[in-house]
Design a protein around this motif. Structure first.
Motif, PDB file in Angstrom:
ATOM      1  N   CYS A   1       2.661  11.909  -3.700  1.00  0.00           N
ATOM      2  CA  CYS A   1       3.792  12.429  -2.943  1.00  0.00           C
ATOM      3  C   CYS A   1       3.231  13.095  -1.687  1.00  0.00           C
ATOM      4  CB  CYS A   1       4.525  13.450  -3.814  1.00  0.00           C
ATOM      5  SG  CYS A   1       5.825  14.389  -2.998  1.00  0.00           S
TER       6      CYS A   1
ATOM      7  N   TRP B   1       6.386   8.473  -0.682  1.00  0.00           N
ATOM      8  CA  TRP B   1       5.712   8.119  -1.929  1.00  0.00           C
ATOM      9  C   TRP B   1       4.725   6.993  -1.634  1.00  0.00           C
ATOM     10  CZ3 TRP B   1       5.555  10.704  -6.333  1.00  0.00           C
ATOM     11  CH2 TRP B   1       6.577  11.621  -6.621  1.00  0.00           C
ATOM     12  N   TYR B   2       3.485   7.216  -2.091  1.00  0.00           N
ATOM     13  CA  TYR B   2       2.440   6.221  -1.956  1.00  0.00           C
ATOM     14  C   TYR B   2       1.983   5.802  -3.353  1.00  0.00           C
ATOM     15  CZ  TYR B   2       1.812   7.404   2.996  1.00  0.00           C
ATOM     16  OH  TYR B   2       1.999   7.606   4.341  1.00  0.00           O
ATOM     17  N   ARG B   3       1.626   4.560  -3.470  1.00  0.00           N
ATOM     18  CA  ARG B   3       1.014   4.041  -4.695  1.00  0.00           C
ATOM     19  C   ARG B   3      -0.453   3.782  -4.397  1.00  0.00           C
ATOM     20  NH1 ARG B   3       3.852  -1.213  -6.418  1.00  0.00           N
ATOM     21  NH2 ARG B   3       2.793  -1.993  -4.555  1.00  0.00           N
TER      22      ARG B   3
ATOM     23  N   THR C   1      -1.784   5.427  -9.546  1.00  0.00           N
ATOM     24  CA  THR C   1      -1.528   6.832  -9.227  1.00  0.00           C
ATOM     25  C   THR C   1      -0.526   6.885  -8.085  1.00  0.00           C
ATOM     26  OG1 THR C   1      -3.713   7.553  -9.967  1.00  0.00           O
ATOM     27  CG2 THR C   1      -2.533   8.991  -8.437  1.00  0.00           C
ATOM     28  N   TYR C   2       0.485   7.720  -8.231  1.00  0.00           N
ATOM     29  CA  TYR C   2       1.534   7.846  -7.230  1.00  0.00           C
ATOM     30  C   TYR C   2       1.393   9.187  -6.524  1.00  0.00           C
ATOM     31  CZ  TYR C   2       3.468   3.590  -9.069  1.00  0.00           C
ATOM     32  OH  TYR C   2       3.618   2.282  -9.440  1.00  0.00           O
TER      33      TYR C   2
ATOM     34  N   GLY D   1      -1.321  13.653  -6.996  1.00  0.00           N
ATOM     35  CA  GLY D   1      -0.918  12.397  -7.613  1.00  0.00           C
ATOM     36  C   GLY D   1      -0.615  12.488  -9.095  1.00  0.00           C
TER      37      GLY D   1
ATOM     38  N   ASP E   1       2.680  -1.823 -12.302  1.00  0.00           N
ATOM     39  CA  ASP E   1       3.038  -0.547 -11.678  1.00  0.00           C
ATOM     40  C   ASP E   1       2.058   0.563 -12.065  1.00  0.00           C
ATOM     41  OD1 ASP E   1       6.534  -1.263 -12.314  1.00  0.00           O
ATOM     42  OD2 ASP E   1       5.381  -1.586 -10.452  1.00  0.00           O
TER      43      ASP E   1
END
Lengths: 114, 112
Positions: B89, B35-37, B86-87, B105, B83
């Motif tokens: 995967c 998981w990247y932010r 965009t996250y 994302g 927080d």
């Protein structure tokens, strides 16, 4: 420990011009990658280098060339820029062979081709 | 079918709530999950990696992996406005392979 660095941060080119994007990492990683990110398309792999001395095409290699200069540095060259190459370019690195093959990204280069 | 699928969002949650982000993948050979932010105008930042079925917790973040159902999720507890991002995967077939497949994302908005 700077991680992955990229230069330049921003660039505007005219169609047909050439340029080289530079990337360096100080994490002693074997593998390095170049991605482009476009809205709605996600990250797409352009080229990668599994280790020093090797390079391979990714998903979208047309119009680009790469050089793995040494273990630290991996450059991306646009020989004749086209408007379709307007994008954000990210360099990344990871440790080949590691069980924890986490990939780390540089800050990116925002390229506009007019 | 996309190789890695995420709901684009935006997913809006109130401050202090749990945000749940989901990701499905098509390659049953996938071994590594990330998981990247990504904040607007910034590069992806790795926040979690998971390799085995089950849960992995790191601070306010919990990654959950179910290889049989081919999904991976990220829970963010006590969500904060910071927080909002965009996250992404990402999945990989594991050590020795170079193909990381990224989803497009999910945009998360934490409302103060």
């Amino acid at each position: 420990n700077a991680g992955v660095t990229q230069t330049p941060k921003f660039q505007v080119l005219k169609t047909g011009q050439s340029m080289t994007l530079q990337c360096a990492q100080d994490m002693n990683h074997n593998s390095m990658y170049w991605y482009r990110q476009d809205p709605g398309m996600g990250l797409r792999l352009i080229y990668y280098s599994a280790s020093e001395g090797t390079t391979d095409k990714g998903e979208v290699p047309n119009g680009y060339n790469v050089s793995r200069l040494n273990k630290r540095e991996f450059s991306l060259r646009l020989e004749s820029a086209a408007p379709s190459q307007t994008s954000v370019y990210f360099c990344a690195s990871s440790e080949y062979g590691s069980s924890y093959n986490e990939q780390f990204f540089g800050p990116g280069t925002r390229l506009t081709v007019l | 079918q996309k190789e890695v699928e995420q709901n684009s969002g935006p997913l809006s949650v109130p401050e202090g709530a749990i945000a749940s982000l989901n990701c499905t993948y098509s390659d049953r050979g996938s071994q590594s999950f990330f998981w990247y932010r990504q904040y607007s105008g910034k590069s992806p930042e790795l926040i979690m990696s998971i390799y085995s079925n089950g849960d992995k917790e790191d601070g306010r973040f919990t990654a959950q992996l179910n290889k049989a159902s081919q999904y991976v999720s990220l829970l963010i507890r006590d969500s904060q406005p910071s927080d909002s991002a965009t996250y992404l995967c990402a999945v990989n077939r594991g050590s020795g392979t170079y193909k990381y497949i990224f989803g497009t994302g999910t945009r998360l908005k934490v409302l103060a």
